[in-house]
Enzyme design. Structure first.
Site, mmCIF file in Angstrom:
data_model
loop_
_atom_site.group_PDB
_atom_site.id
_atom_site.type_symbol
_atom_site.label_atom_id
_atom_site.label_comp_id
_atom_site.label_asym_id
_atom_site.label_seq_id
_atom_site.Cartn_x
_atom_site.Cartn_y
_atom_site.Cartn_z
ATOM 1 N N PHE A 182 0.856 -1.188 0.000
ATOM 2 C CA PHE A 182 0.000 0.000 0.000
ATOM 3 C C PHE A 182 0.901 1.250 0.000
ATOM 4 O O PHE A 182 0.822 2.089 0.890
ATOM 5 C CB PHE A 182 -0.943 0.024 1.212
ATOM 6 C CG PHE A 182 -1.679 -1.272 1.447
ATOM 7 C CD1 PHE A 182 -2.866 -1.545 0.772
ATOM 8 C CD2 PHE A 182 -1.179 -2.217 2.334
ATOM 9 C CE1 PHE A 182 -3.546 -2.740 0.998
ATOM 10 C CE2 PHE A 182 -1.849 -3.419 2.556
ATOM 11 C CZ PHE A 182 -3.037 -3.679 1.899
ATOM 12 N N ASP B 288 1.265 -1.546 -4.902
ATOM 13 C CA ASP B 288 0.007 -0.798 -4.878
ATOM 14 C C ASP B 288 -0.838 -1.303 -6.034
ATOM 15 O O ASP B 288 -0.294 -1.842 -7.004
ATOM 16 C CB ASP B 288 0.246 0.709 -5.029
ATOM 17 C CG ASP B 288 -0.874 1.532 -4.409
ATOM 18 O OD1 ASP B 288 -0.667 2.107 -3.316
ATOM 19 O OD2 ASP B 288 -1.975 1.601 -5.009
ATOM 20 N N ASN C 298 -2.728 -6.547 -6.026
ATOM 21 C CA ASN C 298 -3.520 -6.517 -4.808
ATOM 22 C C ASN C 298 -2.635 -7.085 -3.688
ATOM 23 O O ASN C 298 -2.156 -8.215 -3.781
ATOM 24 C CB ASN C 298 -4.758 -7.395 -5.013
ATOM 25 C CG ASN C 298 -5.670 -7.373 -3.804
ATOM 26 O OD1 ASN C 298 -5.203 -7.253 -2.652
ATOM 27 N ND2 ASN C 298 -6.947 -7.487 -4.038
ATOM 28 N N ALA C 299 -2.422 -6.297 -2.657
ATOM 29 C CA ALA C 299 -1.481 -6.695 -1.602
ATOM 30 C C ALA C 299 -1.875 -8.018 -0.950
ATOM 31 O O ALA C 299 -1.016 -8.820 -0.584
ATOM 32 C CB ALA C 299 -1.385 -5.597 -0.555
ATOM 33 N N ASP D 8 0.446 -0.367 5.216
ATOM 34 C CA ASP D 8 -0.277 0.887 5.475
ATOM 35 C C ASP D 8 -1.514 0.952 4.591
ATOM 36 O O ASP D 8 -1.610 1.778 3.672
ATOM 37 C CB ASP D 8 0.646 2.087 5.204
ATOM 38 C CG ASP D 8 -0.045 3.414 5.497
ATOM 39 O OD1 ASP D 8 -1.021 3.416 6.274
ATOM 40 O OD2 ASP D 8 0.392 4.441 4.936
ATOM 41 N N CYS E 3 -5.630 3.140 9.735
ATOM 42 C CA CYS E 3 -6.184 4.501 9.850
ATOM 43 C C CYS E 3 -7.699 4.446 10.011
ATOM 44 O O CYS E 3 -8.384 5.435 9.815
ATOM 45 C CB CYS E 3 -5.765 5.364 8.661
ATOM 46 S SG CYS E 3 -6.228 4.673 7.089
HETATM 47 N N1 SAH Z 1 1.710 4.283 2.586
HETATM 48 C C1 SAH Z 1 1.296 5.474 1.887
HETATM 49 C C2 SAH Z 1 -0.183 5.740 1.980
HETATM 50 C C3 SAH Z 1 -1.049 4.568 1.580
HETATM 51 S S1 SAH Z 1 -2.677 4.999 1.131
HETATM 52 C C4 SAH Z 1 2.101 6.648 2.454
HETATM 53 O O1 SAH Z 1 2.630 6.543 3.542
HETATM 54 O O2 SAH Z 1 2.159 7.678 1.785
HETATM 55 C C5 SAH Z 1 -3.307 3.466 0.657
HETATM 56 C C6 SAH Z 1 -2.851 2.962 -0.703
HETATM 57 O O3 SAH Z 1 -3.282 1.621 -0.805
HETATM 58 C C7 SAH Z 1 -3.433 3.694 -1.904
HETATM 59 O O4 SAH Z 1 -2.392 4.141 -2.731
HETATM 60 C C8 SAH Z 1 -4.280 2.624 -2.640
HETATM 61 O O5 SAH Z 1 -4.157 2.699 -4.053
HETATM 62 C C9 SAH Z 1 -3.650 1.344 -2.162
HETATM 63 N N2 SAH Z 1 -4.490 0.152 -2.114
HETATM 64 C C10 SAH Z 1 -5.776 0.048 -1.702
HETATM 65 N N3 SAH Z 1 -6.166 -1.252 -1.672
HETATM 66 C C11 SAH Z 1 -5.091 -1.997 -2.061
HETATM 67 C C12 SAH Z 1 -4.852 -3.395 -2.219
HETATM 68 N N4 SAH Z 1 -5.801 -4.290 -1.960
HETATM 69 N N5 SAH Z 1 -3.630 -3.792 -2.628
HETATM 70 C C13 SAH Z 1 -2.632 -2.886 -2.880
HETATM 71 N N6 SAH Z 1 -2.821 -1.545 -2.745
HETATM 72 C C14 SAH Z 1 -4.016 -1.104 -2.346
#
Ligand code: SAH
Length: 389
Positions: free
Chosen positions: A223, A244, A271-272, A292, A332
């Protein structure tokens, strides 16, 4: 500033205000005293007890947002309160280029957000009253900070509850497509018109830097968004994989990495949840992992599903972590509280068969102040865990 009202609140509303909560709901307002939408009003208890001053909303369930106790509201309120918030940043955002100048209730300025990106400012006026005071707020910011430009990022959905239209526009000076700011010794580009939040996740600023204390070896940042954690880790680690599911974000991670001369960052458009599982079955291992995710629980009803989601990714991450390695894991979701999050991590460690120590319990950066007695202002949890064996 002209002061309207008085708005008279019920005994319950009075008790709430006296306990220090800044919000009074519609059901606790007995009389609106003819207040116009977005006025600054005097607030009284049912027997005329003076309770202080508040921002009035004619539409939201949150009718009053308290801004001052006592019987006098000093002249030049907006400028003075913004100046006080700014002054505090010298202590909690020392040396930062991109940081939050005003964090709503946490700075005694409910429904106002001001973020600074170097020479540029981004503001959000999220209630009728801050919207109405926008000219004064902008004038105060120009006077105090002489910004090259101010943009309003007034597209959050909460504005609808106030009957306000979404708006993204330049209110002062000029704002380029992207602005470059430093976070520690990493330079990042932020899109102040279209980026998530107001461009960057400023609430993670201190956590991005804190991770530097632990990052080593082979790292994984799930993420990643624009690489806030990944690029900090890249300065320290042999290699970093940034994950991401937004290809656009990953493009920015790549260009940010190049701009910083970091050749050890690899991006994965995935997808994470799936990627963590496939890394595990491929027998991959990491020394440092960051999780995150976006808020899995946006409402109270979504908590159960969110708990499963948090447990799943933390369980996978702990399995991928080498003994001695560090997991930095965030939530969050306001609805998942710190102790609840800790229980989820405990359950994940049990299922992963890992002995884990809590190294730090962190939260949102200190320029996003948490107001005592107002849990709504505390939302970000960031635990640093170490896998022992
Ligand atoms: N870590 C970042 C903020 C993350 S915001 C920082 O510190 O700046 C959350 C992110 O997760 C977004 O960019 C979104 O595109 C991504 N996201 C949402 N669901 C996801 C998933 N299932 N797998 C991978 N990425 C995902």
């Amino acid at each position: 500033m002209s002061i309207e009202g008085p708005v008279v609140v019920s005994r319950k509303g009075q008790a709430r205000v006296e306990r220090g909560h800044p919000w009074v709901f519609r059901s606790d307002v007995l009389r609106d005293g003819g207040a116009t939408p977005g006025a600054v009003v005097r607030v009284e208890g049912p027997r005329g007890e003076p309770l202080g001053f508040a921002l009035w909303s004619s539409r939201s369930e949150i009718r009053l947002r308290m801004i001052e106790r006592g019987e006098r509201l000093p002249d030049g309120f907006w400028r003075a309160r913004i100046e006080r918030a700014l002054e505090w940043r010298k202590t909690v955002a020392t040396g930062a280029e991109a940081y939050r100048v005003v964090h709503g209730e946490g700075d005694g300025l409910p429904s106002l957000v001001v973020d600074r990106y170097g020479e540029h400012l981004s503001i959000q006026t999220l209630s009728q009253a801050t919207e109405r005071a926008k000219p004064e707020i902008v004038a105060a910011l120009v006077e105090l900070l002489s910004p090259a430009g101010i943009v309003e990022r007034n597209d959050p959905r909460v504005r609808r509850l106030e009957g306000l239209e979404p708006a993204v526009s330049v209110l002062h000076g000029e704002v380029p497509e992207t602005v470059e700011v430093a976070e520690g010794d990493v330079r990042l580009r932020a899109d102040l018109r279209h980026g998530q939040k107001t461009g960057l996740f400023l609430d993670q600023r201190e956590n991005h830097l804190a991770v530097r204390r632990y990052a080593r070896g082979r790292a994984l940042d799930c993420f990643t968004y624009d690489g806030g954690f990944a690029l900090q880790m890249a300065r320290q680690c042999d290699s970093v994989i940034a994950v991401d599911l937004s290809a656009e974000s990953l493009e920015r991670v790549k260009s940010n990495a190049a701009r910083n001369g970091l050749g050890n960052v690899e991006t994965r458009d995935a997808n994470a949840f799936d990627l963590l599982r496939s890394l595990e079955s491929a027998g991959e291992r990491f020394d440092t992992i960051v999780l995150d995710p976006p808020a899995f629980a946006k409402s109270r009803d979504a908590v159960e599903k969110a708990v499963r989601g948090y447990k799943e990714i933390n369980l996978r991450a702990l399995k991928l972590l080498r003994p001695g390695g560090t997991l930095v894991t965030c939530s969050c979701s306001y609805h998942v509280h710190e102790d609840g999050f800790e229980s989820i991590l405990e359950a994940a460690a049990v299922d992963a068969g890992a002995a884990v120590t809590i190294v730090e319990k962190r939260r949102q950066a200190r320029d996003h102040p948490v107001l005592l007695g107002v849990p709504e202002t505390s939302y970000l949890k960031c635990f640093v865990l170490r896998r022992l064996f």
